[in-house]
Design a protein around this motif. Sequence first.
Motif, PDB file in Angstrom:
ATOM      1  N   ALA A  69      35.258   0.416   8.516  1.00 46.06           N
ATOM      2  CA  ALA A  69      35.710   0.034   9.860  1.00 46.06           C
ATOM      3  C   ALA A  69      35.561   1.201  10.825  1.00 46.06           C
ATOM      4  N   TYR A 115      37.810  -5.396  24.881  1.00 46.42           N
ATOM      5  CA  TYR A 115      37.015  -4.672  23.888  1.00 46.42           C
ATOM      6  C   TYR A 115      37.613  -3.309  23.561  1.00 46.42           C
ATOM      7  N   ASP A 164      39.191 -12.723  17.633  1.00 46.02           N
ATOM      8  CA  ASP A 164      37.748 -12.935  17.674  1.00 46.02           C
ATOM      9  C   ASP A 164      37.354 -13.871  18.816  1.00 46.02           C
ATOM     10  N   ARG A 191      32.592 -13.057  11.089  1.00 45.50           N
ATOM     11  CA  ARG A 191      33.982 -12.721  10.770  1.00 45.50           C
ATOM     12  C   ARG A 191      34.756 -13.933  10.254  1.00 45.50           C
ATOM     13  N   LEU A 229      40.131  -2.068  15.077  1.00 47.39           N
ATOM     14  CA  LEU A 229      39.107  -2.737  14.285  1.00 47.39           C
ATOM     15  C   LEU A 229      39.454  -2.732  12.794  1.00 47.39           C
ATOM     16  N   LEU A 274      39.362  -6.143  10.607  1.00 48.50           N
ATOM     17  CA  LEU A 274      38.408  -6.310   9.520  1.00 48.50           C
ATOM     18  C   LEU A 274      39.031  -6.180   8.142  1.00 48.50           C
ATOM     19  N   CYS A 326      28.486  -5.665  15.468  1.00 50.25           N
ATOM     20  CA  CYS A 326      29.508  -4.834  16.114  1.00 50.25           C
ATOM     21  C   CYS A 326      28.887  -3.725  16.952  1.00 50.25           C
ATOM     22  N   ALA A 354      38.379  -2.704  19.699  1.00 47.40           N
ATOM     23  CA  ALA A 354      37.712  -1.670  18.908  1.00 47.40           C
ATOM     24  C   ALA A 354      38.710  -0.686  18.316  1.00 47.40           C
ATOM     25  N   GLY A 388      33.118   1.298  14.126  1.00 49.13           N
ATOM     26  CA  GLY A 388      33.626   1.667  15.441  1.00 49.13           C
ATOM     27  C   GLY A 388      32.905   2.867  16.022  1.00 49.13           C
TER      28      GLY A 388
END
Length: 510
Positions: free
Chosen positions: A337, A316, A463, A388, A323, A327, A403, A320, A341
């Motif tokens: 984004a 993670y 993902d 996503r 991100l 995205l 998120c 993150a 975050g």
Amino acid sequence: MKDGEHVDDNIPPLGGNGERRAHKLSREPPKISDEDSPLLDSMGNIKSYKRRWYVLVVFSLAGFLQAGVWNVFGPIAQSAKAVFGWTDANIGMLNNWGNIMYVVFMFPMAWMMDVKGLRISMLCCAVLLVFLTAIRCITSDPVPATWLINIAASLTGAASIVPFAGPALFSATWFPPNQRATATAVSTVFNYFGISVGFIIGPLMVPQPDESSLNITDMTPINSSSQGNSNPFSLTPHANLSEVRSGIMRLMYTECAACVLLLLLVVVYFPAKPPSPPSLTASMERPSYLQGLKGLFTHKRFWVIMVAYSVPTGVYMVFAAILDVILNGVGVSQYHAGLIGFYATIGGCVAALVMSRIADLCLRHMKMMLLILFVLATASTLWFVLLRLSFIPFSLVSLYISCILMGVFINGSIPLFFELGCEASYPIAEGVTGAVLTMANNLTGVIFLSVLQIPRIGVAWMDWCMLGSVAVTVPLLLLFTEKYTRTDIDTQETIVPEPEEKAAALINTN
């Protein structure tokens, strides 16, 4: 008494040689008193000091700044690619350098914390931060700047060890048992708060390139050759490129100035430890650094908690940080984004503080709290993945909520893992335990970001990796048998062993 000292009436007396002897301690928990109330007679030596809050602020500031420095280019990925001619792999590698160097320098820095103390370790951390942020300010010319920024990214890994691996050691050194988890949470939260601020400060200070003016087909990655064109990108109008470049340099100058302030604070006042220990276990002899490392690597219960912590949080953390890259393929802008975050990390920080305070007030329930967090984290991550990959109708609001919930439940667990790891590994020193936990966390991040270097691999795999890493934690926690030996000693529900007895059974590997 001076400086709001705490002392404890129920702590057994010292022997004539200054070491604590074995006592059958009362099973009645000690009374929690306010800041200025005496807990021991004038000859006692278990105390806590009001100055611990100032030292906590300085220690937390180090984590905040280091995390912000590490997470500087992910939130402005599109701008950095335009100015420096980078690719997604270049952006990912900047984060990866920090994780790689963390693993490389972890053992010597952990030794420094364990042997030389927190002051020397913090001075090294602050000096490294000033140096690495200063060299990023030298130039914005793409080729030399890329080299300097990668060198700085590598040094960030070494600078991160003290604030990232040290919270449990710091809280055990300065705080009494009923405040340890909270202190660990505060210093840990500031590390992640630094990441979250990076999601906001970067996009605010650095404008995003005008995509309608940016000719992507004319862009050449910084590590590729170009003949007859010294400019590796084409951005029209040229004023837009200058504005983006200036914004990046302003961000570099700002971070450097903040790190200089940190260095001054550490130099002025940051002692290695308080004059007297805040708890009984803080005053007791621990295994040596090498003995502690050997014990951890053969400790079955610690291995379970280490994997349960490092896999989801390690994935993670880097997920993150990039991100914007993840995205970008679904049409989410750099700005959105960054906001996602930011809110996700802030939510995790709040959750970490709340859960840690509950853990301090309701001792010996960390496993159940972690199980609840990760069942909810698995559900939130599944929601995000389905959104996503368009398995369910996509909406920006749903993306924000999923998120943010991921950040709340995953980041909210981190201080609990630190404290539970220290409980499982006791009497091994908290600094050694924290260093090994965070080394495993960073090693997970290294593996994750290294996969991104594979040509044309895309981002969809990230993902599923994120979902799997969270889901696997639930059965691992169910397998973990919790014991709270350190807490039992400090709340006087166990026997304090003689020094020779403790040497004979120094490390419990069950």
